[in-house]
Scaffold this active site. Structure first.
Site, PDB file in Angstrom:
ATOM      1  N   HIS A 126      76.657  -1.521 -40.630  1.00 19.15           N
ATOM      2  CA  HIS A 126      77.332  -2.148 -41.760  1.00 19.15           C
ATOM      3  C   HIS A 126      78.647  -2.744 -41.293  1.00 19.15           C
ATOM      4  O   HIS A 126      79.305  -2.157 -40.440  1.00 19.15           O
ATOM      5  CB  HIS A 126      77.584  -1.117 -42.878  1.00 19.15           C
ATOM      6  CG  HIS A 126      77.829  -1.741 -44.201  1.00 19.15           C
ATOM      7  ND1 HIS A 126      79.072  -2.154 -44.602  1.00 19.15           N
ATOM      8  CD2 HIS A 126      76.970  -2.084 -45.191  1.00 19.15           C
ATOM      9  CE1 HIS A 126      78.968  -2.705 -45.801  1.00 19.15           C
ATOM     10  NE2 HIS A 126      77.702  -2.679 -46.176  1.00 19.15           N
ATOM     11  N   ASP A 153      69.792   0.041 -47.463  1.00 25.28           N
ATOM     12  CA  ASP A 153      68.486  -0.629 -47.400  1.00 25.28           C
ATOM     13  C   ASP A 153      67.423   0.219 -46.713  1.00 25.28           C
ATOM     14  O   ASP A 153      66.230   0.019 -46.944  1.00 25.28           O
ATOM     15  CB  ASP A 153      68.621  -1.988 -46.690  1.00 25.28           C
ATOM     16  CG  ASP A 153      69.460  -2.932 -47.519  1.00 25.28           C
ATOM     17  OD1 ASP A 153      69.217  -3.020 -48.735  1.00 25.28           O
ATOM     18  OD2 ASP A 153      70.380  -3.554 -46.958  1.00 25.28           O
ATOM     19  N   HIS A 201      71.368  -9.171 -44.498  1.00 29.36           N
ATOM     20  CA  HIS A 201      71.959  -8.760 -45.797  1.00 29.36           C
ATOM     21  C   HIS A 201      70.846  -8.069 -46.600  1.00 29.36           C
ATOM     22  O   HIS A 201      70.211  -7.148 -46.106  1.00 29.36           O
ATOM     23  CB  HIS A 201      72.528 -10.027 -46.453  1.00 29.36           C
ATOM     24  CG  HIS A 201      73.386  -9.821 -47.664  1.00 29.36           C
ATOM     25  ND1 HIS A 201      73.861  -8.608 -48.073  1.00 29.36           N
ATOM     26  CD2 HIS A 201      73.876 -10.721 -48.571  1.00 29.36           C
ATOM     27  CE1 HIS A 201      74.603  -8.763 -49.169  1.00 29.36           C
ATOM     28  NE2 HIS A 201      74.617 -10.044 -49.505  1.00 29.36           N
TER      29      HIS A 201
HETATM   30  C1  LIG Z   1      74.933  -5.248 -40.970  1.00 25.62           C
HETATM   31  C2  LIG Z   1      75.306  -5.882 -39.634  1.00 25.62           C
HETATM   32  C3  LIG Z   1      75.016  -7.374 -39.697  1.00 25.62           C
HETATM   33  C4  LIG Z   1      76.784  -5.631 -39.428  1.00 25.62           C
HETATM   34  O1  LIG Z   1      77.094  -6.314 -38.299  1.00 25.62           O
HETATM   35  P1  LIG Z   1      78.531  -6.357 -37.634  1.00 25.62           P
HETATM   36  O2  LIG Z   1      79.606  -5.873 -38.515  1.00 25.62           O
HETATM   37  O3  LIG Z   1      78.690  -7.736 -37.141  1.00 25.62           O
HETATM   38  O4  LIG Z   1      78.352  -5.257 -36.535  1.00 25.62           O
HETATM   39  P2  LIG Z   1      78.375  -5.521 -35.010  1.00 25.62           P
HETATM   40  O5  LIG Z   1      77.331  -6.531 -34.668  1.00 25.62           O
HETATM   41  O6  LIG Z   1      79.790  -5.854 -34.645  1.00 25.62           O
HETATM   42  O7  LIG Z   1      77.927  -4.126 -34.447  1.00 25.62           O
HETATM   43  C5  LIG Z   1      78.639  -3.372 -33.493  1.00 25.62           C
HETATM   44  C6  LIG Z   1      77.681  -2.900 -32.428  1.00 25.62           C
HETATM   45  O8  LIG Z   1      76.646  -2.145 -33.032  1.00 25.62           O
HETATM   46  C7  LIG Z   1      75.384  -2.738 -32.753  1.00 25.62           C
HETATM   47  N1  LIG Z   1      74.570  -2.699 -33.973  1.00 25.62           N
HETATM   48  C8  LIG Z   1      75.003  -2.880 -35.230  1.00 25.62           C
HETATM   49  N2  LIG Z   1      73.996  -2.781 -36.076  1.00 25.62           N
HETATM   50  C9  LIG Z   1      72.900  -2.536 -35.336  1.00 25.62           C
HETATM   51  C10 LIG Z   1      71.551  -2.348 -35.649  1.00 25.62           C
HETATM   52  N3  LIG Z   1      71.136  -2.403 -36.908  1.00 25.62           N
HETATM   53  N4  LIG Z   1      70.676  -2.121 -34.647  1.00 25.62           N
HETATM   54  C11 LIG Z   1      71.076  -2.071 -33.371  1.00 25.62           C
HETATM   55  N5  LIG Z   1      72.364  -2.249 -33.011  1.00 25.62           N
HETATM   56  C12 LIG Z   1      73.258  -2.474 -33.988  1.00 25.62           C
HETATM   57  C13 LIG Z   1      75.689  -4.166 -32.389  1.00 25.62           C
HETATM   58  O9  LIG Z   1      74.686  -4.731 -31.586  1.00 25.62           O
HETATM   59  C14 LIG Z   1      76.984  -4.030 -31.685  1.00 25.62           C
HETATM   60  O10 LIG Z   1      76.735  -3.578 -30.375  1.00 25.62           O
HETATM   61  P3  LIG Z   1      77.529  -4.168 -29.119  1.00 25.62           P
HETATM   62  O11 LIG Z   1      78.957  -3.800 -29.377  1.00 25.62           O
HETATM   63  O12 LIG Z   1      76.907  -3.453 -27.966  1.00 25.62           O
HETATM   64  O13 LIG Z   1      77.305  -5.632 -29.146  1.00 25.62           O
HETATM   65  C15 LIG Z   1      74.506  -5.226 -38.494  1.00 25.62           C
HETATM   66  O14 LIG Z   1      74.775  -3.847 -38.465  1.00 25.62           O
HETATM   67  C16 LIG Z   1      73.021  -5.487 -38.594  1.00 25.62           C
HETATM   68  O15 LIG Z   1      72.552  -6.537 -38.166  1.00 25.62           O
HETATM   69  N6  LIG Z   1      72.256  -4.526 -39.185  1.00 25.62           N
HETATM   70  C17 LIG Z   1      70.822  -4.708 -39.400  1.00 25.62           C
HETATM   71  C18 LIG Z   1      70.567  -5.476 -40.682  1.00 25.62           C
HETATM   72  C19 LIG Z   1      70.885  -4.684 -41.904  1.00 25.62           C
HETATM   73  O16 LIG Z   1      70.486  -3.544 -42.043  1.00 25.62           O
HETATM   74  N7  LIG Z   1      71.602  -5.328 -42.830  1.00 25.62           N
HETATM   75  C20 LIG Z   1      71.939  -4.732 -44.111  1.00 25.62           C
HETATM   76  C21 LIG Z   1      73.403  -4.476 -44.195  1.00 25.62           C
HETATM   77  S1  LIG Z   1      73.813  -3.584 -45.684  1.00 25.62           S
END
Ligand SMILES: CC(C)(COP(=O)(O)OP(=O)(O)OC[C@H]1O[C@@H](n2cnc3c(N)ncnc32)[C@H](O)[C@@H]1OP(=O)(O)O)[C@@H](O)C(=O)NCCC(=O)NCCS
Length: 392
Positions: free
Chosen positions: A277, A335, A230
């Site tokens: 996201h 971010d 987050h």
């Molecule tokens: C924000 C976040 C938690 C959203 O997660 P989510 O909705 O659960 O997205 P998912 O995990 O379903 O992502 C879908 C796919 O994209 C990949 N993915 C998503 N964000 C990624 C990232 N930052 N780096 C690498 N891969 C990523 C996932 O691994 C997943 O791949 P898969 O289908 O092969 O398993 C996630 O994108 C993340 O961890 N980002 C990094 C942290 C961040 O920047 N947070 C701030 C958010 S405003």
């Protein structure tokens, strides 16, 4: 579990309630009817804070009174300053990070607030304004203690002649900030202020939904925001860029060395911070706004952070973004440019998420008030997957 109920891990896609504060979707981000690009271009953080907390755009007189109230409430009580000094060694030892210390300060402010147990709309608004005013002072004083320097004007909480964002920079550095730095920080605070049922706001609403108090809900919100999935991502995004810079060197920017670094990250399924996201799958509306402003600041960089000009960091960030989009079709979230922009301004990385708090406290407070105004306890159900019934 009721037979008709379905499971949604992470509550993905679940509409968990109604809000009149903010609308987040693929094509727009709206605060109480105003589009985010419109606010970023034409409003100040103080105006947006009023909009969120009170519900409408302030008149000039209302804004003057609101800003004066924020300025008057900037100083923090002696008990908070004492705790900040006591936390200095904890920060040094690494058993606490600035987000933890800020969380405790907000909790102490609740213990000292005459309205702490009053959940009426008027008391909640008063408490929200006091927290909005004092959080930058806490961040500034904390940074001065970390740097081993005197607190900046503790009696007034900075300089009453400075606006909210400029004063935050002044409290941290002790120097009157460049107007363009203050302006860009102000825009970043507008972008960070509100985002409907994100994890920290939902946490605050869950707490408020038990009819607990505003300081408790904000304290919980801070704990939720800290996580790297987050708000903590703004710090982690910058740490990741530093790691890439260390590994590839300044000469590696713009070369295949960065592609190789990224490929290794993909091969090990590493999550790259500042990307992706839960809601925005085609890009975060806030990211290009902040990226453009940060990039412009970097072009005028006169310092030399980390031995590289700030422009180099943007070059690296842009290359990482391009690779991420080409290879994974994943866009940066707000971010990512935030990390680069705050780094350009010379802000200490562990204060990036506390600065996010300085903004989001307005959104959390608006949601606490909305929850209290039309409350229903928030209590979902779980699917039991533990052992079958057995005898003790
Ligand atoms: C924000 C976040 C938690 C959203 O997660 P989510 O909705 O659960 O997205 P998912 O995990 O379903 O992502 C879908 C796919 O994209 C990949 N993915 C998503 N964000 C990624 C990232 N930052 N780096 C690498 N891969 C990523 C996932 O691994 C997943 O791949 P898969 O289908 O092969 O398993 C996630 O994108 C993340 O961890 N980002 C990094 C942290 C961040 O920047 N947070 C701030 C958010 S405003």
């Amino acid at each position: 579990m009721a037979e008709s109920a379905t499971i949604s891990k992470g509550l993905e896609g679940i509409i968990a309630g109604e809000t009149g504060i903010c609308a987040v979707d693929q094509t727009s981000l709206i605060y109480r009817g105003y589009e985010i690009a419109d606010l970023a271009a034409h409003a100040t953080f103080e105006q947006v804070a009023y909009l969120l907390l009170v519900g409408q755009k302030p008149s000039e007189a209302e804004l003057r009174a609101f800003s004066a109230e924020l300025i008057a409430n900037r100083p923090v009580p002696a008990q908070v300053v004492d705790y900040l000094r006591a936390a200095g060694p904890m920060l040094k030892a690494g058993t606490a990070v600035p987000m933890d210390v800020l969380r405790t300060c907000v909790s102490i402010l609740g213990n000292l607030d005459a309205d702490s147990q009053d959940n009426s709309p008027a008391a909640n608004l008063r408490k929200a304004k006091r927290l909005t005013a004092k959080i930058p002072t806490i961040i500034g004083h904390m940074q001065r203690i970390i740097d081993g320097k005197d607190l900046v004007n503790p009696a007034t909480g900075g300089d009453p002649a400075l606006g909210h964002a400029a004063n935050l920079l002044f409290l941290m550095s002790g120097e009157k900030p460049r107007p363009d730095y203050a302006k860009v920080l102000d825009v970043s605070l507008i972008l960070y202020a509100e985002h409907d049922f994100n994890a920290s706001t939902f946490t605050s609403r869950v707490i408020a939904g038990t009819l607990s108090d505003l300081h408790g809900a904000v304290t919980g919100g801070i704990a939720a925001l800290k996580g790297p999935l987050h708000g903590g991502a703004n710090e982690m995004a910058m740490e990741m860029l530093k790691e890439i810079m260390r590994d590839v060197g300044e000469k590696g920017i713009g070369t295949a060395a960065v592609d190789d670094w990224m490929q290794r990250a993909f091969d090990t399924k590493r999550k790259l911070m500042g990307f992706g996201h839960r809601v925005y799958k085609n890009g975060d509306h806030r990211a290009p706004i902040l990226h453009a402003l940060g990039r412009k600041l970097a072009l005028t960089d006169t310092r030399n952070p980390g031995g590289h000009s700030a422009g180099k960091w943007f070059d690296l960030g842009e290359q990482v973004q391009k690779i991420m989009l080409e290879k994974k079709n994943i866009h940066p979230n707000v971010d990512f440019p935030c990390g680069l922009t705050y780094f350009t301004m010379g802000i200490a990385v562990p204060q990036y998420t506390p600065i996010f708090v300085a903004s989001r406290v307005t959104g959390w407070s608006a949601h606490v008030m909305e929850q209290h105004a039309n409350n229903r306890l928030i209590r979902p159900i779980a699917q039991y997957v533990g052992p079958a019934l057995r005898h003790w």
